[in-house]
Scaffold this motif. Structure first.
Motif, PDB file in Angstrom:
ATOM      1  N   TYR A 180      -5.636  12.247   0.767  1.00  0.00           N
ATOM      2  CA  TYR A 180      -4.568  11.397   0.066  1.00  0.00           C
ATOM      3  C   TYR A 180      -5.215  10.595  -0.853  1.00  0.00           C
ATOM      4  N   ARG A 181      -3.931  10.062  -1.613  1.00  0.00           N
ATOM      5  CA  ARG A 181      -4.361   9.145  -2.549  1.00  0.00           C
ATOM      6  C   ARG A 181      -3.538   8.029  -2.199  1.00  0.00           C
ATOM      7  N   SER A 201       0.800  -0.950   0.047  1.00  0.00           N
ATOM      8  CA  SER A 201       0.127   0.132  -0.075  1.00  0.00           C
ATOM      9  C   SER A 201       0.888   1.240  -0.039  1.00  0.00           C
ATOM     10  N   PHE A 202       0.909   1.989  -0.998  1.00  0.00           N
ATOM     11  CA  PHE A 202       1.722   3.236  -1.317  1.00  0.00           C
ATOM     12  C   PHE A 202       0.790   4.096  -1.163  1.00  0.00           C
ATOM     13  N   GLY A 203       1.029   5.339  -0.315  1.00  0.00           N
ATOM     14  CA  GLY A 203      -0.029   6.711  -0.406  1.00  0.00           C
ATOM     15  C   GLY A 203       0.786   7.762  -0.445  1.00  0.00           C
ATOM     16  N   VAL A 204       0.145   8.875  -0.899  1.00  0.00           N
ATOM     17  CA  VAL A 204       0.771  10.394  -0.845  1.00  0.00           C
ATOM     18  C   VAL A 204      -0.113  11.233  -0.291  1.00  0.00           C
ATOM     19  N   GLU A 221       2.032   1.966 -17.558  1.00  0.00           N
ATOM     20  CA  GLU A 221       3.439   2.666 -17.604  1.00  0.00           C
ATOM     21  C   GLU A 221       3.494   3.439 -16.274  1.00  0.00           C
ATOM     22  N   SER A 222       2.441   3.927 -15.914  1.00  0.00           N
ATOM     23  CA  SER A 222       2.584   4.590 -14.594  1.00  0.00           C
ATOM     24  C   SER A 222       2.787   3.671 -13.397  1.00  0.00           C
ATOM     25  N   LEU A 223       2.128   2.676 -13.578  1.00  0.00           N
ATOM     26  CA  LEU A 223       2.393   1.624 -12.339  1.00  0.00           C
ATOM     27  C   LEU A 223       4.009   1.215 -12.596  1.00  0.00           C
ATOM     28  N   GLY A 282       5.622  12.232  -6.641  1.00  0.00           N
ATOM     29  CA  GLY A 282       5.222  12.520  -8.166  1.00  0.00           C
ATOM     30  C   GLY A 282       4.735  11.452  -8.809  1.00  0.00           C
ATOM     31  N   ALA A 283       5.348  10.216  -8.899  1.00  0.00           N
ATOM     32  CA  ALA A 283       5.146   8.948  -9.585  1.00  0.00           C
ATOM     33  C   ALA A 283       3.897   8.305  -8.948  1.00  0.00           C
ATOM     34  N   LEU A 284       3.748   8.688  -7.722  1.00  0.00           N
ATOM     35  CA  LEU A 284       2.290   8.021  -7.290  1.00  0.00           C
ATOM     36  C   LEU A 284       0.917   8.916  -7.530  1.00  0.00           C
TER      37      LEU A 284
END
Length: 279
Positions: free
Chosen positions: A83-84, A37-40, A140-142, A120-122
């Protein structure tokens, strides 16, 4: 009245989910996920306990939870936080890393990371998942997000092997192009191109950058625009040309047509008519 809101997206074919949310009153019960789980955090701040300690993620910070990492969460104050967060199954991470996963999947010792690159990538990944980006662009974004996380935030960084030779890249691209050129309107993803090329998703991604200097999604979009432009020149209405070329709708075609050619499909269609009438 609470100001809480949330948007959610879930892939139908693999363990990949994303959420964009604002919480003021919601309090997460202690839980874990069977995925990374990655969040920003975009606005405000949230506090949570993970691995026996309290942590705070403020605007611009990145949260990184390993599979089965128990954690809770709540807003720091009454203003809440926005958040995302994306949940990515370990098998998806392994697929993105390809040969780099042979050394083992990444582990994240710090639940909160400070990195503009990762944030930025997230953000790009979330927008492409929750909005109507093409399947290629989402893949590609993944890949970009997973590689950024694995390379910059992991205790055991893992990276794919070095780029293939230019000759090998040319072979990969040639096979992938057969798919994109034959059916530019189809929503092919990196998995489809990888299967056609007999290589990993990321190998296809790297090969396009090495040969053309652009991503597969850019190549696909250009082919779609060329098809739409040809159809419009032949008299097809812009809305019908958009549908026949693989665009979500006419506004989607309008946006990219103008970015590439400096005019809208309508202006182009009228120009063709004027030219025909002047003969």
């Amino acid at each position: 009245m609470t100001g809480d809101w949330a948007r959610y997206w879930r892939a139908a074919d693999r363990p990949l989910e994303a959420m964009h949310a604002h919480f003021e009153r919601h309090v997460y019960h202690r839980h874990s996920h069977d995925a990374y789980s990655f969040g920003v955090t975009e606005d405000g701040a949230q506090t949570f306990r993970c691995r026996g300690a309290a942590h705070t993620s403020a605007a611009g910070m990145v949260m990184a939870f390993n599979p089965d990492d128990p954690h809770d969460g709540r807003a720091v104050d009454a203003l809440g936080f926005t958040y995302r967060i994306v949940h990515i199954g370990p098998e998806v991470v392994a697929d993105v890393l390809g040969d780099g996963a042979a050394a083992g999947l990444p582990l994240f010792p710090r639940p909160v990371l400070h990195s503009r690159v990762l944030a930025g990538a997230l953000r790009r990944l979330h927008r492409d998942l929750l909005d109507r980006a093409s399947a290629l662009r989402r893949d590609e974004s993944l890949a970009d997000a997973v590689l950024a996380m694995g390379g910059l935030g992991a205790a055991r960084p893992v990276r794919p092997r070095t780029a293939p030779s230019r000759r090998d890249s040319a072979r990969i691209v040639a096979r992938a192009r057969e798919v994109l050129d034959s059916t530019p309107e189809a929503d092919a993803d990196l998995g489809t191109l990888a299967a056609a090329a007999g290589r990993s998703r990321h190998a296809v991604y790297r090969a396009f950058h090495q040969v053309y200097g652009i991503a597969p999604s850019d190549y696909q979009r250009e082919r779609r625009l060329r098809r739409a432009r040809r159809l419009i020149a032949e008299g097809t209405a812009p809305g019908d040309a958009a549908a026949a070329s693989g665009f979500a709708d006419q506004s989607h075609l309008n946006r990219w047509f103008r970015r590439y050619y400096g005019i809208t499909p309508g202006v182009y269609a009228r120009g063709t008519s004027d030219a025909a009438g002047s003969r």
